[in-house]
Design an enzyme around this catalytic site. Structure first.
Site, PDB file in Angstrom:
ATOM      1  N   ALA A 196      36.661  38.393  37.788  1.00 54.41           N
ATOM      2  CA  ALA A 196      37.078  37.490  38.844  1.00 54.41           C
ATOM      3  C   ALA A 196      38.243  36.631  38.373  1.00 54.41           C
ATOM      4  CB  ALA A 196      35.910  36.590  39.235  1.00 54.41           C
ATOM      5  N   ILE A 245      42.590  39.786  34.170  1.00 53.34           N
ATOM      6  CA  ILE A 245      42.495  41.069  33.487  1.00 53.34           C
ATOM      7  C   ILE A 245      42.566  40.856  31.975  1.00 53.34           C
ATOM      8  CG2 ILE A 245      43.557  43.361  33.295  1.00 53.34           C
ATOM      9  CD1 ILE A 245      44.781  42.878  36.037  1.00 53.34           C
ATOM     10  N   ASP A 289      27.479  29.721  32.319  1.00 54.66           N
ATOM     11  CA  ASP A 289      27.724  31.059  32.843  1.00 54.66           C
ATOM     12  C   ASP A 289      27.300  32.107  31.819  1.00 54.66           C
ATOM     13  OD1 ASP A 289      28.429  32.831  34.804  1.00 54.66           O
ATOM     14  OD2 ASP A 289      30.578  32.731  34.435  1.00 54.66           O
TER      15      ASP A 289
END
Ligand code: NAG
Ligand code: NAG
Ligand code: NAG
Ligand code: NAG
Ligand code: NAG
Length: 812
Positions: free
Chosen positions: A503, A506, A615
């Site tokens: 998200a 890259i 996360d």
């Protein structure tokens, strides 16, 4: 001589009979009941205390109070269910074997229970010292109110380590209020804003007795002596006592205004409580007394009054302490801010020091101008030649004679705007709050959800740049190397070799000039995540641990941002565990589990900076050539040095499934390091589950595992060695512990490491996690709000409520 012994014997006998009389008088037998209007109370034998229904302006609550035969309100010393104390009028309180139950008097439906015990209840008693007890058939106490104190402490009772007193919302509203007095296990007695975590920024009084033992309690004696006691000696005298003990009543209480006081009163019922000691005379000291964007100032002597910043109006005209707001619509594309806004100068007002940018060597005038020009600056504080620019909301404002000068952005056209409140009463006082109903507050919350839940796009502002430059300067030696875009192109051979996508952007493979392989994460060109980027660089560059990915450098140029990490040949954990039927051996899975836990432990316990990752998921666990796990992707990580962990999770991009429930809803607790523990637990379970193909398709998979492996002691895997079986079992147990719904029930990550590395036998069987109960609960969409605590999201909007709407599907 003989006569004397007769007298003694007589005294002895009469004391026995009076004690027996006391017991029978106050004994409440099974099936006894109370109703609000006809039979509201059970009294203690001397009649000093009453347990039962207490009438408040909002309705009835179940309380212990000093009983009052006269027609005036008596003092409540204990309240059942402080979160929501008001009960309907048509209820009955019934003493049953299962406890004291509150029932609807018509339908007999149980509404709630007061006091719980694993033993059957045989009776109850309202004791003369203010303690209400439930008794078993042998007459022993199985539950008592003094183990669950609310706002008061009575003589002979103690506030034990870890316990706290909570203020009432107001003198007549018995709901949990805005302040608390906590007896910390570190020995410190501290007053806090009630919504805050136990962090010093939110404290406004401390006894400074920390480090004096872990069994310090607050004790009150019948002569008014209040002191901290460690079990053997007095650690600190708060009041000296020595006052007459007979015929006088004493009471310690944290009042609705946040001040903790000692009161006395004679036994005469018409006498009133008088404060004989108070923690401070400064009524503006309690933090959070006045809500956001307001400040506390004295009025008529030393009564506290909340006032709005200039140009601001109270949120709701009657809610005392709810804070203030202004309808300022700042358009950042508008270069000429001075045509719409101006700065108002105020003096002698301070608030929590929480600036986003500081300009050194500026003048008062320069500071005023700098803030006006900067569309995200709402207030600037000029102090010692420094201009501290701040965003809203401002917390803990108060009037103090200080050298500081502050400038507040106000709208020039506000007289002609549709915001006529400017002419209304600007301040609101203590007495007004008493009549507020909770309905108004609810409506207010709702309107704020609607007004402020749309988040503004964040730009790569000058301040972000400044912040970055400042950070680089400050951490010159520590900061990772900075690369230019050109160098980056060379390192990645024009971004040829793509490793992965997410998200965020890259990841490319690259090679430094010394031959070292690197992974280059190029963030999407966006104006939104400047802060995240800085967070990531700052967070990781402060860490150094074998289980945390090593940041080698970064590139930052306008909107182009990239991070350079050491290259991980085995990519990330999700490649191995997400599909089911994993090829990783148990031994490796176990080592990865321990490694990740150790990395997290390092983050959570870091010596100068504590970091919560927020996360944790397999995609963010990278594996080196030896499958040594490294935690990566600190985009959401928050440094918890200052605000510990009360964090607004607006705009979160954590991954559903791995996100702890409290991150979505405050009902489950506060987002904290325990949220990482939850994500870690889910990950552990997925690691174990990855050995089974069924994990992916069977929605009852985890229920079956819990039932068979934990309850029925079946083996985790048939083909493995004893040692591997033990590791797998430990991962399961720890995993189930970590995903408990209540953050308090989850272990800390250090404890998780200890369990994983210790003996299997020493791990208790975890309770069945709520989320596993079948059929799986269908959580469709819910809104959670965090009001009053004004979580400081570094957003330019006032965010008195940080709200989050989440859509979660739990099955499939
Ligand atoms: C009573 O309730 C508390 C909190 O809900 C719980 O921790 C405790 O285990 C319960 N005690 C018994 C004996 O059920
Ligand atoms: C802690 O202190 C209380 C008295 O304040 C005492 O009764 C208790 O035994 C002490 N506990 C320990 C473990 O020392
Ligand atoms: C506290 O007060 C008591 C007398 O009430 C005295 O004996 C004791 O020394 C005092 N302790 C401290 C730590 O001041
Ligand atoms: C309350 O305590 C004070 C001393 O702290 C004392 O002067 C006063 O007489 C006490 N009040 C009553 C009703 O005993
Ligand atoms: C601020 O405090 C100073 C004293 O330190 C006083 O002289 C001044 O008048 C105060 N200013 C305002 C606006 O109240």
């Amino acid at each position: 001589m003989c006569a004397a012994s007769v007298v003694l014997l007589f005294l002895f006998l009469s004391s026995i009979t009076s004690a027996a009389a006391e017991e029978t008088n106050s004994h409440i037998s099974l099936s006894s009941s109370l109703t609000p209007i006809n039979n509201p109370s059970w009294f203690s034998s001397s009649g000093t205390f009453a347990f039962g229904f207490y009438h408040t302006p909002n309705g009835y609550a179940v309380c212990i109070s000093f009983s009052s035969y006269l027609d005036r309100s008596s003092t409540v010393v204990w309240t059942a269910n402080t979160e929501d104390p008001i009960v309907p009028n048509n209820v009955v309180l019934l003493l049953t074997e299962g406890g004291l139950v509150l029932q609807n008097s018509v339908s007999k439906e149980t509404l709630s229970k007061i006091g719980n015990s694993s033993q059957p209840i045989a009776g109850a008693s309202m004791l003369d010292n203010g303690n209400f007890v439930l008794l078993n058939s042998r007459g022993s106490v199985v539950w008592q109110t003094i183990d669950h104190l609310t706002n008061s402490l009575l003589p002979g009772h103690r506030l034990s380590p870890g316990a706290q007193l909570l203020s009432h919302a107001s003198e007549t509203d018995l709901k949990k209020g805005f302040f608390r007095l906590k007896m910390q296990t570190d020995g410190n007695l501290v007053l806090y804003d009630s919504d805050s975590l136990d962090v010093s920024e939110d404290a406004y009084y401390a006894s400074r007795t920390d480090g004096r033992g872990n069994n310090i309690s607050l004790n009150l004696e019948s002569d008014g002596h209040l002191y901290l006691f460690d079990g053997t000696s007095i650690v600190m005298n708060i009041t000296m006592g020595g006052n007459p003990a007979s015929g006088v009543l004493y009471l310690v209480r944290i009042d609705a205004d946040g001040i903790f006081r000692v009161y006395n009163r004679s036994l005469q019922r018409q006498d009133d409580w008088r404060s004989i000691w108070s923690v401070t005379e400064d009524r503006c000291l309690p933090k959070g007394l006045c809500g956001i964007n307001s400040y506390c100032r004295y009025k008529d002597g030393n009564a506290a009054d909340c006032r709005c910043l200039p140009g601001y109006d109270p949120i709701g005209s009657v809610v005392w302490g709810a804070g203030c707001t202004a309808k300022l619509v700042v358009d950042c594309s508008d270069k000429d801010q001075s045509s719409k806004f101006m700065m108002t100068r105020i003096q002698n007002v301070t608030w929590e020091d929480n600036y986003y940018s500081v300009l050194d060597g500026s003048s008062e005038q320069g500071c005023e101008e700098a803030c006006l020009k900067d569309c995200s600056c709402h207030v600037a504080l000029f102090r010692d030649g420094q201009c501290r620019k701040q965003k809203l909301p401002l917390r803990y404002g108060r009037w103090l004679k200080v050298e500081d000068v502050a400038f507040v952005r106000v709208s020039k056209s506000s007289t002609g705007s549709s915001w006529p409140l400017r002419h209304k009463r600007r301040h609101f006082d203590l007495h007004v709050i008493l009549g507020v109903s909770s309905g108004t507050v609810g409506l207010l919350i709702l309107s704020f959800v609607i007004i402020y839940s749309t988040r503004r796009r964040r730009r790569w502002r000058k301040e972000d740049k400044l912040k970055m430059e400042k950070f680089l300067l400050k951490h010159q030696s520590l900061a990772p190397k900075r690369y230019s875009c050109k160098q980056l192109k060379k390192i990645t051979k024009c971004f040829r070799d793509e490793l992965g996508r997410g998200a965020f952007g890259i990841v490319y493979k690259g090679k430094l000039s010394d031959g070292q392989l690197v992974a280059v994460k190029v963030l999407k060109e966006s104006h939104d995540n400047a802060e995240e980027f800085i967070n990531e660089v700052v967070s990781i560059s402060r860490t150094s641990h074998v289980n945390i990915v090593n940041l080698l450098g970064f590139c930052y140029h306008r909107n182009k941002r990239a991070l350079l990490y050491e290259f991980m040949p085995n990519k990330s954990l999700d490649k191995f565990i997400c599909k089911g039927g994993s090829t990783l051996e148990w031994k490796i899975l176990y080592e990865v589990a321990v490694g990740v836990a150790r990395g997290l432990e390092y983050l959570h316990r870091g010596c100068n900076t504590r970091i919560v990752h927020f996360d944790i998921k397999p995609q963010n666990i990278l594996l080196d050539q030896d499958f040594c796990p490294k935690i990566s992707d600190f985009g959401l990580a928050k440094l918890c040095m200052k605000k510990q962990s009360a964090i607004s999770m607006l705009g979160t991009r954590g991954t559903v499934g791995y996100i702890a429930p409290e991150v979505f809803s405050r009902n489950f607790g506060v987002a904290s390091h325990k949220s990482d523990v939850y994500s870690y637990g889910i990950m552990l379970l997925h690691m174990v589950g990855s050995k089974y193909v069924e994990m992916v398709s069977d929605i009852y998979f985890w229920d079956k595992v819990y039932e068979r492996v934990l309850m029925q002691n079946e083996r985790v895997d048939d083909l493995v060695t004893e040692e591997e079986e033990e590791s797998a079992r430990k991962m399961l147990m720890v995993g189930f512990w970590c995903i408990q719904t209540s953050p308090m029930e989850r272990p800390s990550i250090s404890k998780a490491v200890e369990m994983l590395e210790g003996k299997l036998q020493s791990i208790h069987i975890p309770p069945r996690p709520f989320l596993l109960s079948s059929p799986p609960p269908q959580i469709s969409s819910f809104i959670s709000c965090n009001c009053r605590c004004a979580k400081l999201d570094s957003n330019s909007h006032p965010t008195p409520c940080s709200c989050l709407v989440a859509n979660i599907k739990t099955n499939g």
